[in-house]
Design an enzyme around this catalytic site. Structure first.
Site, PDB file in Angstrom:
ATOM      1  N   GLY A   1      -0.457 -10.850  -1.557  1.00 15.51           N
ATOM      2  CA  GLY A   1       0.522 -11.439  -0.643  1.00 15.51           C
ATOM      3  C   GLY A   1      -0.018 -11.496   0.773  1.00 15.51           C
TER       4      GLY A   1
ATOM      5  N   LYS B   1      12.976   0.747  12.021  1.00  8.83           N
ATOM      6  CA  LYS B   1      12.977  -0.230  10.924  1.00  8.83           C
ATOM      7  C   LYS B   1      14.396  -0.742  10.761  1.00  8.83           C
ATOM      8  CE  LYS B   1       9.550  -1.459   8.157  1.00  8.83           C
ATOM      9  NZ  LYS B   1       8.198  -1.588   8.678  1.00  8.83           N
TER      10      LYS B   1
HETATM   11  P1  NAD Z   1       4.061  -9.501   0.132  1.00 13.52           P
HETATM   12  O1  NAD Z   1       5.445  -9.546  -0.415  1.00 13.52           O
HETATM   13  O2  NAD Z   1       3.548 -10.641   0.925  1.00 13.52           O
HETATM   14  O3  NAD Z   1       3.010  -9.261  -1.061  1.00 13.52           O
HETATM   15  C1  NAD Z   1       3.184  -8.298  -2.038  1.00 13.52           C
HETATM   16  C2  NAD Z   1       2.248  -8.606  -3.179  1.00 13.52           C
HETATM   17  O4  NAD Z   1       2.390  -7.586  -4.178  1.00 13.52           O
HETATM   18  C3  NAD Z   1       2.566  -9.923  -3.905  1.00 13.52           C
HETATM   19  O5  NAD Z   1       1.351 -10.553  -4.234  1.00 13.52           O
HETATM   20  C4  NAD Z   1       3.271  -9.476  -5.176  1.00 13.52           C
HETATM   21  O6  NAD Z   1       3.105 -10.380  -6.259  1.00 13.52           O
HETATM   22  C5  NAD Z   1       2.510  -8.188  -5.432  1.00 13.52           C
HETATM   23  N1  NAD Z   1       3.210  -7.301  -6.365  1.00 13.52           N
HETATM   24  C6  NAD Z   1       4.539  -7.068  -6.492  1.00 13.52           C
HETATM   25  N2  NAD Z   1       4.759  -6.212  -7.512  1.00 13.52           N
HETATM   26  C7  NAD Z   1       3.537  -5.895  -8.011  1.00 13.52           C
HETATM   27  C8  NAD Z   1       3.096  -5.081  -9.071  1.00 13.52           C
HETATM   28  N3  NAD Z   1       3.948  -4.396  -9.822  1.00 13.52           N
HETATM   29  N4  NAD Z   1       1.772  -4.985  -9.281  1.00 13.52           N
HETATM   30  C9  NAD Z   1       0.894  -5.675  -8.531  1.00 13.52           C
HETATM   31  N5  NAD Z   1       1.245  -6.471  -7.530  1.00 13.52           N
HETATM   32  C10 NAD Z   1       2.561  -6.585  -7.291  1.00 13.52           C
HETATM   33  O7  NAD Z   1       3.998  -8.120   0.969  1.00 13.52           O
HETATM   34  P2  NAD Z   1       2.929  -7.726   2.078  1.00 13.52           P
HETATM   35  O8  NAD Z   1       3.437  -8.099   3.424  1.00 13.52           O
HETATM   36  O9  NAD Z   1       1.575  -8.196   1.630  1.00 13.52           O
HETATM   37  O10 NAD Z   1       3.006  -6.129   2.019  1.00 13.52           O
HETATM   38  C11 NAD Z   1       2.336  -5.393   1.011  1.00 13.52           C
HETATM   39  C12 NAD Z   1       2.362  -3.922   1.403  1.00 13.52           C
HETATM   40  O11 NAD Z   1       1.741  -3.738   2.676  1.00 13.52           O
HETATM   41  C13 NAD Z   1       3.769  -3.326   1.559  1.00 13.52           C
HETATM   42  O12 NAD Z   1       3.715  -1.966   1.182  1.00 13.52           O
HETATM   43  C14 NAD Z   1       4.021  -3.418   3.052  1.00 13.52           C
HETATM   44  O13 NAD Z   1       4.990  -2.465   3.484  1.00 13.52           O
HETATM   45  C15 NAD Z   1       2.638  -3.072   3.573  1.00 13.52           C
HETATM   46  N6  NAD Z   1       2.370  -3.516   4.936  1.00 13.52           N
HETATM   47  C16 NAD Z   1       2.420  -4.815   5.292  1.00 13.52           C
HETATM   48  C17 NAD Z   1       2.121  -5.199   6.590  1.00 13.52           C
HETATM   49  C18 NAD Z   1       2.087  -6.650   6.982  1.00 13.52           C
HETATM   50  O14 NAD Z   1       1.576  -6.946   8.089  1.00 13.52           O
HETATM   51  N7  NAD Z   1       2.555  -7.579   6.158  1.00 13.52           N
HETATM   52  C19 NAD Z   1       1.796  -4.231   7.560  1.00 13.52           C
HETATM   53  C20 NAD Z   1       1.758  -2.893   7.170  1.00 13.52           C
HETATM   54  C21 NAD Z   1       2.039  -2.555   5.849  1.00 13.52           C
END
Ligand code: NAD
Length: 415
Positions: A219, A105
């Protein structure tokens, strides 16, 4: 960000499987440390002519199984411990999904919301110059993560290629499709998670048609999770939330209209036909499947006893905190662990590497066919071990992943 403890949490999970695997204390100690980490200071010329120094990291946690793989994050609250925890999780994720890859990472402490596109491009290129000597298609292959995207990956791939003096698609994944990226990468995490939920639902005699689903986060992962759950798996998405709060509709939300509403207003709140709720309400909602897809550590010892879902599928990294796991397990609520459930992203990243290496391009149908097979294989192996040993799925998943890494380290003569 609230994942200061993520590294500690992952280390505790590692301990939970060390007895099952009869790991010696010295091997356990090796597994609790990254094999390599690079700290860099990156001077960048800002638009106003001044020079600003940004702090960046790249952690290669363990590369016994193959070149390290993991995203690059741009965030003002980035910490080295967050990066270490996520690099460790990537190691176990790649091992569990049987990918010939290790875990890594990276991150830069910066506020992308306050930077111009030109400044972001200069920072992205400077970061690659700073870490160039430890990355590469056979060493460490970065990808997008928090506040980095396909455009950032295109700049980074270009910078690496300029220094190497040859176009090197294979150094980075998550590139635009027009520049060596894979079809399906954007929805891969959500799609992969749903393949696993479908298997788990069958095992728990839960009919997905009309099943009531609540999703925290809207998101990159949460929004496609809602769309796919409704349109491809026939579920009723009764609640979703983002950082400004949540919404609820007993008959199910019209997810496509909600995506437009969120695009226009910037939040899910005040969606016509739905009732506003809080994020806590969402987590405690009576439903069939709860999908935390936002942040780490949202289900804690304080609220785990109030979770009223029949199943929790961790799409986010680390959403169920230490101690909360035991409470959910005690209440008979299965938790599909993060590095099993959200492995779709890295699997399709690996497919991107394979396509790049072969100058090939698969259509989305082919990508998802292969993704489905890999997700089912990983889920089945975890399910079998969890039933055999009578342990939660997380412990079984760690046992499988850690044993593969330890075996590779033995065979290489590292331990
Ligand atoms: P993102 O930033 O696109 O979306 C995050 C979402 O969470 C947003 O809608 C935001 O408004 C919301 N959020 C933030 N604080 C919040 C709260 N207190 N309560 C409720 N919602 C809240 O991020 P993402 O890429 O969708 O990633 C989300 C999770 O998934 C993270 O833990 C990330 O590590 C994990 N993840 C993502 C991927 C990927 O392909 N993007 C892969 C594996 C794991």
């Amino acid at each position: 960000m609230n994942n200061q403890n993520l590294f500690e949490m992952v280390k505790q999970h590692l301990c939970s499987c060390s007895a099952d695997l009869a790991l010696s204390p010295s091997v356990e100690a090796v597994l609790k440390l990254p094999v390599r980490e690079l700290h860099v200071s990156i001077p960048v010329r800002m638009d106003n002519g001044t020079i600003q120094a940004f702090q960046g990291f790249r952690v290669q946690y363990n590369d016994a199984l193959g070149p390290a793989k993991g995203g690059i994050r741009f965030h003002p609250d980035e910490t080295i411990d967050t990066i270490r925890g996520l690099a460790s999780l990537m190691t176990w994720k790649c091992a569990l999904h049987n990918l010939p890859l290790g875990g890594a990472k990276g991150g830069v402490i910066c506020n992308p919301k306050e930077m111009s596109v030109a400044e972001l491009e200069r920072l992205s290129r400077a970061y690659i110059q700073a870490i160039y000597h430890i990355i590469g298609p056979d060493r460490d292959i970065p990808a997008p993560d928090l506040y980095t995207d396909a455009r950032t990956m295109a700049w980074m791939m270009d910078e690496y290629s300029r220094i190497a003096q040859k176009t090197t698609f294979g150094v980075i994944t998550g590139k635009p499709v027009s520049l060596g990226g894979s079809e399906g990468r954007e929805t891969a995490t959500a799609m992969g998670g749903w393949f696993v939920i479908r298997e788990a639902a069958r095992d728990n005699s839960l009919d997905l048609r009309g099943a009531r689903v609540a999703i925290q986060g809207f998101g990159n992962v949460g929004a496609p999770a809602a769309l796919i759950g409704q349109e491809q798996f026939g579920c009723r998405i009764v609640a979703v939330s983002d950082s400004s709060g949540g919404i609820f509709a007993e008959d199910g939300l019209a997810v496509r209209a909600l995506v437009s509403h969120k695009k226009k207003s910037g939040r899910v709140h005040d969606f016509p036909g739905a009732r506003n709720i809080t994020n806590n309400d969402l987590l405690e909602l009576e439903c069939d499947i709860l999908i935390p897809a936002a942040l780490e550590n949202v289900i804690t010892m304080a609220n785990a006893g109030k979770v009223a879902a029949k199943m929790v599928a961790e799409f986010a990294n680390g959403p169920v905190g230490t101690g909360a796991d035991e409470i959910l397990h005690g209440n008979g609520i299965p938790v599909i662990p993060d590095f099993l459930c959200n492995g779709g992203g890295v699997i399709v990243s690996y497919f991107e590497m394979v396509q790049n290496a072969n100058f090939d391009h698969w259509d989305e149908k082919e990508v998802f066919r292969r993704l489905e097979k890999k997700m089912i294989e990983a889920y089945r192996s975890v399910r079998v071990l969890s039933s055999q040993n009578q342990v939660p799925m997380r412990q079984a998943a760690y046992s499988i992943a850690v044993s593969r890494v330890v075996q590779a380290m033995h065979m290489r003569g590292w331990i």
